[in-house]
Enzyme design. Structure first.
Site, PDB file in Angstrom:
ATOM      1  N   ASN A 151       0.834  -1.189   0.000  1.00 46.93           N
ATOM      2  CA  ASN A 151       0.000   0.000   0.000  1.00 46.93           C
ATOM      3  C   ASN A 151       0.873   1.245   0.000  1.00 46.93           C
ATOM      4  O   ASN A 151       1.693   1.431   0.903  1.00 46.93           O
ATOM      5  CB  ASN A 151      -0.884   0.027   1.251  1.00 46.93           C
ATOM      6  N   GLU A 152       0.727   2.054  -1.006  1.00 51.29           N
ATOM      7  CA  GLU A 152       1.396   3.359  -1.078  1.00 51.29           C
ATOM      8  C   GLU A 152       2.854   3.304  -0.605  1.00 51.29           C
ATOM      9  O   GLU A 152       3.214   3.884   0.432  1.00 51.29           O
ATOM     10  CB  GLU A 152       0.619   4.407  -0.267  1.00 51.29           C
ATOM     11  N   CYS A 162      20.956  -0.854   4.319  1.00 51.39           N
ATOM     12  CA  CYS A 162      20.588  -0.069   3.134  1.00 51.39           C
ATOM     13  C   CYS A 162      21.799   0.718   2.629  1.00 51.39           C
ATOM     14  O   CYS A 162      22.021   0.817   1.423  1.00 51.39           O
ATOM     15  CB  CYS A 162      19.412   0.855   3.432  1.00 51.39           C
ATOM     16  N   GLU A 301      -8.580   4.295  -4.775  1.00 52.49           N
ATOM     17  CA  GLU A 301      -9.041   4.872  -3.503  1.00 52.49           C
ATOM     18  C   GLU A 301      -9.424   6.307  -3.787  1.00 52.49           C
ATOM     19  O   GLU A 301      -8.678   7.030  -4.461  1.00 52.49           O
ATOM     20  CB  GLU A 301      -7.913   4.958  -2.469  1.00 52.49           C
TER      21      GLU A 301
HETATM   22  C1  GLA Z   1      -4.269   6.208   2.131  1.00 52.85           C
HETATM   23  C2  GLA Z   1      -4.260   4.727   2.420  1.00 52.85           C
HETATM   24  C3  GLA Z   1      -5.565   4.217   2.954  1.00 52.85           C
HETATM   25  C4  GLA Z   1      -6.158   5.185   3.947  1.00 52.85           C
HETATM   26  C5  GLA Z   1      -6.335   6.518   3.277  1.00 52.85           C
HETATM   27  C6  GLA Z   1      -7.005   7.540   4.145  1.00 52.85           C
HETATM   28  O1  GLA Z   1      -4.551   6.507   0.836  1.00 52.85           O
HETATM   29  O2  GLA Z   1      -3.900   3.969   1.301  1.00 52.85           O
HETATM   30  O3  GLA Z   1      -5.346   2.960   3.550  1.00 52.85           O
HETATM   31  O4  GLA Z   1      -5.318   5.295   5.044  1.00 52.85           O
HETATM   32  O5  GLA Z   1      -5.071   7.010   2.936  1.00 52.85           O
HETATM   33  O6  GLA Z   1      -7.205   8.751   3.469  1.00 52.85           O
HETATM   34 ZN    ZN Z   2      17.130  -0.424   5.656  1.00 52.23          ZN
END
Ligand code: GLA
Ligand code: ZN
Length: 665
Positions: A151-152, A162, A301
Site C-alpha cells: 500500500n502506497e 541499506c 481509492e
Molecule cells: C491512504 C491509504 C488508505 C487510507 C487513506 C485515508 O490513501 O492507502 O489505507 O489510510 O489514505 O485517506
Molecule cells: Zn534499511
C-alpha cells in the site's frame, strides 16, 4: 495518442472493505447495502496480515474465502491486497531489525504502517511466505479479478544494511570509483572517494550526483521488493487477473515509470484533504497515472466526503464527489473505489469518511454513491473498452524534478506548479493532454511540451529532434537542457543538445524578486520567479515572440520567447514564467498553430472530455465542477445517457451535474 484500449469489461464502482474488523454476522447487511448502491467491486485484505497469519506459517484464509464468496454471490468481484504494508507484531518481535531506520538513525516504531526496511532479508522471506500462500489459495479464485501489492510505497530507510546496498548499487552502476568521482566532481570540497564503503546515504543537502543516485537506489529497492511479490503471485493467477499498486499522484519518492513497468495496471489514490478539488490541476494527476502504462487506470481509492488526516477535514459539497468520479472516468479511469466502506471502531482512522457510519447505517454520502451506481450501470456498456485520445503530450521527468527541488534557486520554484502552468491553459480549453515519461514514444502527437526538462541526455534529445523533424511542434521552457543524467551541469548552454533545433541558447538565467515586463505581438504581461535571457543563434529563421521590458538591466529588451522551424516542425523556447493571462494567450496560439481542436467549448468550470470506445463511438462526458447551474452549447443533437433524454442546442447542467453524450444518428 494512446495504446489500444484495455480489456476491462465494465466500469467498476467499489469500496475498500475490511470484513476482519466486524463479526461475520454483520457481513450480509454490509453486502446488502453494497448491492443496493450497485457496487461491483470490493478491495479486501490489504492490511490483514495479523488476521491472515497470526503466527509464523499458520494461515487463516477461510474467513477471506467466505467474504469473497459472499460478495460474489451478490455480484461483487474482489481485488485482493497483499498485506505487506502492515508487518505484524510477532514478525517484528522475531526480527526487530526489519523495522526501518529514519534519517536521524532511530528505528521507527511498530504500530503504524510501512514500518519495514524495504531491503530486509527477513522481511523479504516473510513477504514471500504470506504472498505465496495467498497466491496458492486465491490465485485461481474466479471472483478475484486483480491484486494490489502493498500500500502506497513511501518509506525510505537509512539503516546500515541499506547503506551497504547503496554502495553496492553504486559500484555496479559506475564500475569504478574513478568514474563515480568524475561524474560527481568530487574534487570539489575534497569529496573524493577511495573506497565504496566511504560513501554515505545523503541526509539533507549533499552532492547533487549522490542525491540523485540515492533516489535511483530507493526506486531500485522498491522495484526488487515489488518483483519478489510479483514472482510469488504470477504463476498462480488465472489468465486475465492483473496486478497493480496504488500510487499517490505527484508523490515523488521514487521513479514511478520504473516501478510501473513491471505491473499490469496503474492505479492511484486521490484525496483532496482540505478544501475542494480543482479540476484544472487534478486532471494532470489522472493523466499522470494514465501515462504510467499509457492506458486506462483505476482510481483505487478516493475520498468519501472527508478525510481524517488533513488540517481541516471538511466534507466535499453534495454532488462534488460524483463530479470527481466522472472527472476520473473522463480522464481514463475504469474504476472508482471509495476508501472505505465503514470505519473500524478503533484504530488510527476513526474520523475518516466512509459509506456506512459507526452504527452500521448508511451515511448521507451513501446516497451520492447510489447515484453513481446508477450512473455507472447505465454508462458501463458504452464506456467499457474505451480510451482517451490526446494530440498533446507533456513530458514528466523525476530526475529533473528532484534536481530542481534540491536546488530551486528561487524558493517558490516548484516543478509541479510549473508543470501545471502548462497543463491548466490546455485543460481550461478542453484540450486533452497525455502526461508521459520523457522516454516514452512520441508518435502520433502533434504537440509535445517539456516543462523544465532539466535533465537531457543524448537519446532524449535525439527523440525530440526526430519528433520535430517529422512535423511535431515542441515547446521547451525555462530550466530545460541544463544537466546530464548524473545531475552534473552540461558543458554547454541551455538547452544543451537541443540548442540548434531551438535556434536559441540561454545566455543567463535570473531568479526574480518581482515580476518583470514581457511583451510581444501575442501578449503583454510579466514573467515571475524566473527569466532566461535568450540569444538567437539562427537570426534568419528564428522569430522572437516576446521581449523583456525594462527589468534588471541585463534582461532589458532581450528575447524572452522564441520559435524556430526545424525539419517539418517547429520549436518554441519559453524563457519566461509568464503570468496566467499571457500564458493562456501563448498556449492558445501554440495549440491553434499545431491544428489541435478542443473537445468542445464550455464555460470555465465546465469540463468536456471524450472517450472513444471499441466500436469507434465517441462518448462525450461533460461535467459541471461548480455549484451554479451551467449551460453548454452542443455541437450536435445528442442522446444523454444518464437521463435517457435527447438534447439539442443548449445542454443544461445542474450544480455538479454530469452528462454522458453520444451523437444522435
Ligand atoms: C491512504 C491509504 C488508505 C487510507 C487513506 C485515508 O490513501 O492507502 O489505507 O489510510 O489514505 O485517506
Ligand atoms: Zn534499511
Amino acid at each position: 495518442m494512446s495504446l489500444p484500449p484495455p480489456t476491462f469489461a465494465r466500469l467498476h464502482l467499489g469500496a475498500a472493505y475490511y470484513p476482519e474488523h466486524w463479526p461475520e454476522e454483520r457481513w450480509p447487511e454490509d453486502i446488502r447495502l453494497m448491492r443496493k448502491a450497485r457496487l461491483t467491486v470490493a478491495r479486501l485484505a490489504e492490511f490483514a496480515w495479523s488476521t491472515l497469519e497470526p503466527t509464523e506459517g499458520e494461515f487463516h484464509f477461510d474467513w477471506l474465502d467466505r467474504a469473497i464468496s459472499a460478495l460474489a454471490s451478490a455480484g461483487i468481484v474482489s481485488v485482493l491486497g497483499t498485506p505487506t504494508a502492515a508487518p505484524p507484531a510477532w514478525l517484528v518481535q522475531q526480527n526487530p531489525d526489519l523495522l526501518a531506520v529514519d534519517e536521524s538513525g532511530h528505528r521507527v516504531q511498530f504500530g503504524n504502517r510501512c514500518h519495514y526496511c524495504v531491503n530486509s532479508p527477513e522481511f523479504h522471506a516473510a513477504t514471500r511466505r504470506i504472498v505465496g500462500a495467498m497466491a496458492e489459495r486465491f490465485g485461481s479464485t474466479p471472483h478475484v479479478i486483480g491484486w494490489q501489492l502493498d500500500n502506497e510505497y513511501n518509506r525510505v530507510c537509512y539503516c546500515d544494511r541499506c547503506r551497504g546496498l547503496f554502495q553496492r548499487y553504486l559500484a555496479e552502476k559506475f564500475g569504478s570509483l574513478d568514474a563515480l568521482n568524475r561524474h560527481w566532481s568530487t574534487r570539489y570540497w575534497s569529496q573524493t572517494y577511495s573506497g565504496w564503503e566511504q560513501i554515505p546515504i545523503p541526509i539533507g543537502p549533499h552532492n547533487p550526483g549522490l542525491m540523485l543516485e540515492f533516489k535511483h537506489f530507493v526506486t531500485e529497492s522498491y522495484r526488487k521488493f515489488q518483483r519478489l511479490q510479483l514472482d510469488a503471485l504470477r504463476s498462480h493467477l488465472r489468465p486475465g487477473v492483473w496486478i497493480t499498486h496504488n500510487f499517490m499522484g505527484w508523490f515523488n519518492g521514487f521513479d514511478h515509470y520504473v516501478l510501473t513497468r513491471d505491473l499490469d495496471l496503474a492505479s492511484w489514490d486521490w484525496y483532496v484533504g482540505t478544501g475542494h478539488h480543482d479540476y484544472l490541476t487534478s486532471g494532470a494527476k489522472h493523466d499522470l497515472t494514465h501515462g504510467f502504462k499509457r492506458r486506462n487506470f483505476w482510481l483505487i481509492e478516493t475520498q468519501p466526503g472527508n478525510v481524517n488526516w488533513s488540517s481541516t477535514n471538511n466534507t466535499l459539497n453534495k454532488g462534488e464527489a460524483r463530479a470527481m468520479a466522472w472527472h476520473a472516468v473522463a480522464h481514463g479511469a475504469d474504476a472508482v473505489l471509495y476508501w472505505q466502506w465503514r470505519s473500524a471502531l478503533g484504530g488510527q482512522e476513526q474520523y475518516h469518511g466512509a459509506l456506512v457510519d459507526q452504527s452500521g447505517q448508511p451515511r448521507p454520502f451513501y446516497e451520492e454513491v447510489q447515484q453513481l451506481g446508477r450512473d455507472f450501470a447505465v454508462a458501463s456498456p458504452l464506456l467499457s473498452s474505451s480510451a482517451v485520445v490526446s494530440d498533446v503530450a507533456l513530458l514528466n521527468s523525476y530526475d529533473s524534478r528532484w534536481s530542481i527541488q534540491w536546488q530551486r534557486h528561487h524558493r517558490d520554484f516548484d516543478y509541479v506548479a510549473h508543470f501545471n502552468h502548462y497543463y491548466r491553459p490546455l485543460a481550461v480549453r478542453n484540450i486533452a493532454a497525455d502526461v508521459i515519461s520523457t522516454d516514452a514514444p512520441l508518435e502520433g502527437y502533434k504537440l509535445v511540451i517539456a516543462p523544465a526538462l532539466l535533465v537531457l541526455n543524448g537519446s532524449r534529445a535525439t527523440r525530440l529532434r526526430d519528433f520535430v523533424e517529422r512535423g511535431g511542434h515542441l515547446v521547451l521552457t525555462i530550466r530545460c537542457g541544463m544537466k546530464d543524467e548524473y545531475n552534473a551541469l552540461l558543458p554547454s548552454r541551455q538547452p544543451g543538445p537541443l540548442a540548434d533545433v531551438a535556434g536559441v541558447e540561454v545566455e543567463e538565467y535570473y531568479a526574480l524578486l518581482e515580476p518583470i515586463p514581457v511583451a510581444g505581438e501575442w501578449f503583454a504581461g510579466t514573467s515571475r520567479l524566473w527569466a532566461e535571457r535568450l540569444k538567437v543563434r539562427d537570426e534568419a529563421s528564428t522569430q522572437v515572440i516576446a521581449h523583456y521590458g525594462v527589468a534588471n538591466g541585463w534582461l532589458d529588451d532581450q528575447p524572452a520567447v522564441t520559435v524556430h522551424p526545424h525539419g517539418e516542425g517547429r520549436v518554441y523556447f519559453v524563457g519566461s514564467y509568464l503570468d496566467d493571462a499571457s500564458q493562456q494567450s501563448l498556449l492558445d496560439r501554440i495549440v491553434a498553430t499545431a491544428r489541435i481542436e478542443p473537445v468542445m467549448e464550455t464555460p470555465v468550470g465546465v469540463e468536456a472530455r471524450k472517450r472513444v470506445n471499441a466500436e469507434g463511438v465517441e462518448v462525450l462526458i461533460v461535467i459541471n465542477h461548480t455549484r451554479a447551474k451551467q449551460f453548454v452549447r452542443l455541437p450536435w443533437p445528442a442522446r444523454e445517457h444518464l437521463s435517457g433524454q435527447s438534447v439539442e442546442g443548449k445542454l443544461k447542467l445542474a450544480s455538479y451535474g454530469v452528462a454522458v453524450l453520444t451523437p444522435l444518428t
